[in-house]
Design an enzyme around this catalytic site. Sequence first.
Site, PDB file in Angstrom:
ATOM      1  N   LYS A 125       0.796  -1.190   0.033  1.00  0.00           N
ATOM      2  CA  LYS A 125      -0.189  -0.040   0.076  1.00  0.00           C
ATOM      3  C   LYS A 125       0.802   1.184   0.026  1.00  0.00           C
ATOM      4  CE  LYS A 125      -3.634  -2.251   2.415  1.00  0.00           C
ATOM      5  NZ  LYS A 125      -4.788  -2.472   1.424  1.00  0.00           N
TER       6      LYS A 125
ATOM      7  N   CYS B  81     -13.906  -5.806   3.584  1.00  0.00           N
ATOM      8  CA  CYS B  81     -13.368  -6.878   4.611  1.00  0.00           C
ATOM      9  C   CYS B  81     -13.777  -5.577   5.703  1.00  0.00           C
ATOM     10  CB  CYS B  81     -11.981  -6.688   4.471  1.00  0.00           C
ATOM     11  SG  CYS B  81     -11.431  -7.931   3.301  1.00  0.00           S
TER      12      CYS B  81
END
Length: 419
Positions: A239, A377
């Site tokens: 990320k 999620c």
Amino acid sequence: MLLKENNTELKRQINYNVEKIRSDFPILSQLVHGKPLVYLDNAATTQKPLHVLHSLENYYYKQNANIHRGVHALSQEATEAFESSRIKVKKFINALGKNEIIFTKGTTESINLVAQTYCRKFLKEGDDIIISEMEHHSNIVPWQLICEEKKANLKVIPISETGELIFEEFEKLISEKTKLVSVVYASNSLGTVNPVKEIINLAHSYNVPVLLDAAQAVNHLELDVQELDCDFLAFSGHKLYGPTGIGILYGKVNLLEIMPPYQGGGDMISKVTFKQTTYNELPHKFEAGTPNIAGAIGLGAAIDYVSNVGLDRIAYYENTLLEYATDKISTLSGLRVIGTAKNKISVLSFVLDNIHPHDVGTFLDFEGVAIRTGHHCTQPVMDKFKIPATSRASFGMYNTFDEIDILYNGLKKILEVFK
Ligand code: 7TS
């Protein structure tokens, strides 16, 4: 409203050359379904600049060897490159020492490591662990597993309609029974940036350590673990414009010292006999087996790249993208933004009346626009807002105002088609 025309002035002010940055990311200049790729799924994973790709290539072309064990030249070179990445991470988050930086597979493994070592040792029946309602599943399930095993309780700080943590509820939950607080620094489905300093201060007044899930913070906010005074911090390389399969657990040395090892194997030992095994010093105690050497080197290269552009300038630029995008898509009737906190990273979740997010994602894909749809999620967040899923556009350092216009036009088309 922030006008796109201000863009030139903005770029001059912060000296931000997005075209130059884009040219460092070869993947961005391709066509998808015959349209230029507009990559707006940066919260899931970011693209990798040439500098990172070259570092991986260089490692496999010229340095590949196992580390910490060979006397030969390649092994020493690989060890040096791996360990110098650790030092880059240490500097990047301003840790006190490189022994506080543990290489893991990613945020998920970092959190599981703390649950399975710190909590396995110190959590007792009737104790509490506190998380928040906006956590990613990887900051929920590891605690559920260990709480179930130890007959401890998982307490949850609720969030408001704007997607902000309700601090007064945290004040009510924390007590002498609390053994750990683990909260997300910035939410992946709402974008909310949490008041982590206040959370840490309150937890410390009860002598409770705090873990920060910095998966979404690491590429948007400057992290200073000493200033934050967090006890643990987890993030993933992928990320931060680095490779997948590599991540970091930062831990204060006094805590890491008293925690038992996570996994057993090579490199984490000092001496092995069938009678007794003693463990290696930090951070190697927590790094059993051959690690993701190339991944760690690639993460070091990503840190170099991001630091060179300047995280403060990246954050400033991304905030202007977020503001522009929020203002623009909010003008579409039938669209509702989910997550309207005052302090946000560049994550924009929304729902369209009577149109399932998966249809939105599929439609936009044909326009070349990559967004994420689903629960991200964070199913408890979806439950809180009584929706099954959202569409999520998330912006990175290489996105442009023109790409936001393409997203907007795509959404407008969908609303017309489904009317
Ligand atoms: N915590 C947060 C806040 C996240 O956003 C993610 C991944 C994780 C933990 C887990 O990270 P990993 O690298 O170990 O998988 N978030 C997302 C997302 O929003 N879409 O795909 C992955």
